[in-house]
Design a protein around this motif. Structure first.
Motif: not given
Length: 259
Positions: A121, A129, A199-200
């Motif tokens: 991210q 987001s 994404s993280r």
């Protein structure tokens, strides 16, 4: 007569509530056979051909990174826009999604370089987001010694970190030292298998110690309603001259049908 068992397959209809819960708890899930081994071989052939015609966006030995294959190659476009992959991603995320971009990540034979722990991210200019995730599809068998992925379960709660250096073994642990002591899960994949990861989520990949390339096709799904942030710079959005604070245009970042 003995009949050989079919390879395990995963479709959107097979996705149980337990699998969705595991993804949301751990930040990743391994799904066998999201595409067939026959299709994986066909896409791998297209990937190796693309390596000779599409610009490499990564400078270094870690991997070859080819972006936006869905715009360059009709065969790989089929995989990037695969409706079953998108339906699984939408179910896992729980929100409407659009394509951020795709990428081929090829670790060359005996490349000698790990992809060190990092989050995805921080590299993306996304504002507002709610969720983003990647489908990492193995187009060849990826045992541990060919560059498979390792995840730190639950680390997706870490937000607001700067981008981490993929070539520096200690950089992720400089910005998040508590992760040094967390459990790690390594996931070898058969051709056609897939992992979805948040994404993280902190993740890494081993070097390729084998004589064959590791070929992975990654489809990145983003919140359909996010807007473009002013930074960081990104090779997908920068050439388009998009307005900061506006939604991403559908013609460049197509929305997927809501499930």
């Amino acid at each position: 007569m003995t009949v050989a068992a079919e390879d395990p397959r995963t479709t959107p209809g097979d996705l149980s509530d337990d699998v969705v819960s595991a993804y949301r708890r751990d930040g990743f899930v391994h799904l066998p056979g999201v595409i067939s081994r026959t299709d994986a071989a066909r896409f791998a052939e297209a990937a190796l051909a693309a390596r000779d015609t599409v610009r490499d966006h990564h400078d270094g030995a870690i991997f070859t990174q080819l972006l936006q294959l869905w715009r360059h190659d009709e065969t790989l476009r089929e995989l990037t826009l695969n409706p079953d992959l998108a339906a699984i991603a939408t179910r896992l995320a729980g929100i409407p999604l659009r394509l951020w971009h795709d990428q081929l990540l090829i670790k060359e034979p005996r490349n000698g370089a790990a992809t060190e722990f990092h989050q995805d991210q921080p590299y993306w200019p996304h504002a507002g987001s709610r969720h983003a995730l990647s489908a990492w599809v193995a187009l060849v068998d990826v045992p541990v010694d060919r560059g498979c992925m390792t995840f730190i379960p639950g680390s997706q709660h870490l937000d607001g970190l700067r981008p981490q250096d993929l070539s520096d073994h200690g950089d992720m642990f400089t910005v998040a030292p508590e992760l040094q002591w967390e459990r790690r899960v390594t996931v070898p994949l058969r051709a056609g298998d897939c992992t979805f990861h948040n994404s993280r989520l902190a993740h890494s990949a081993t070097p390729n110690f084998t004589d064959d390339p590791r070929i992975a096709h990654v489809v990145i799904y983003a919140d359909a309603d996010l807007t473009l942030a002013a930074e960081p710079a990104h090779p997908v959005t920068d050439p388009l001259g998009l307005a900061v604070g506006r939604p991403l245009p559908d013609e460049h970042f197509p929305r997927f049908a809501e499930q």
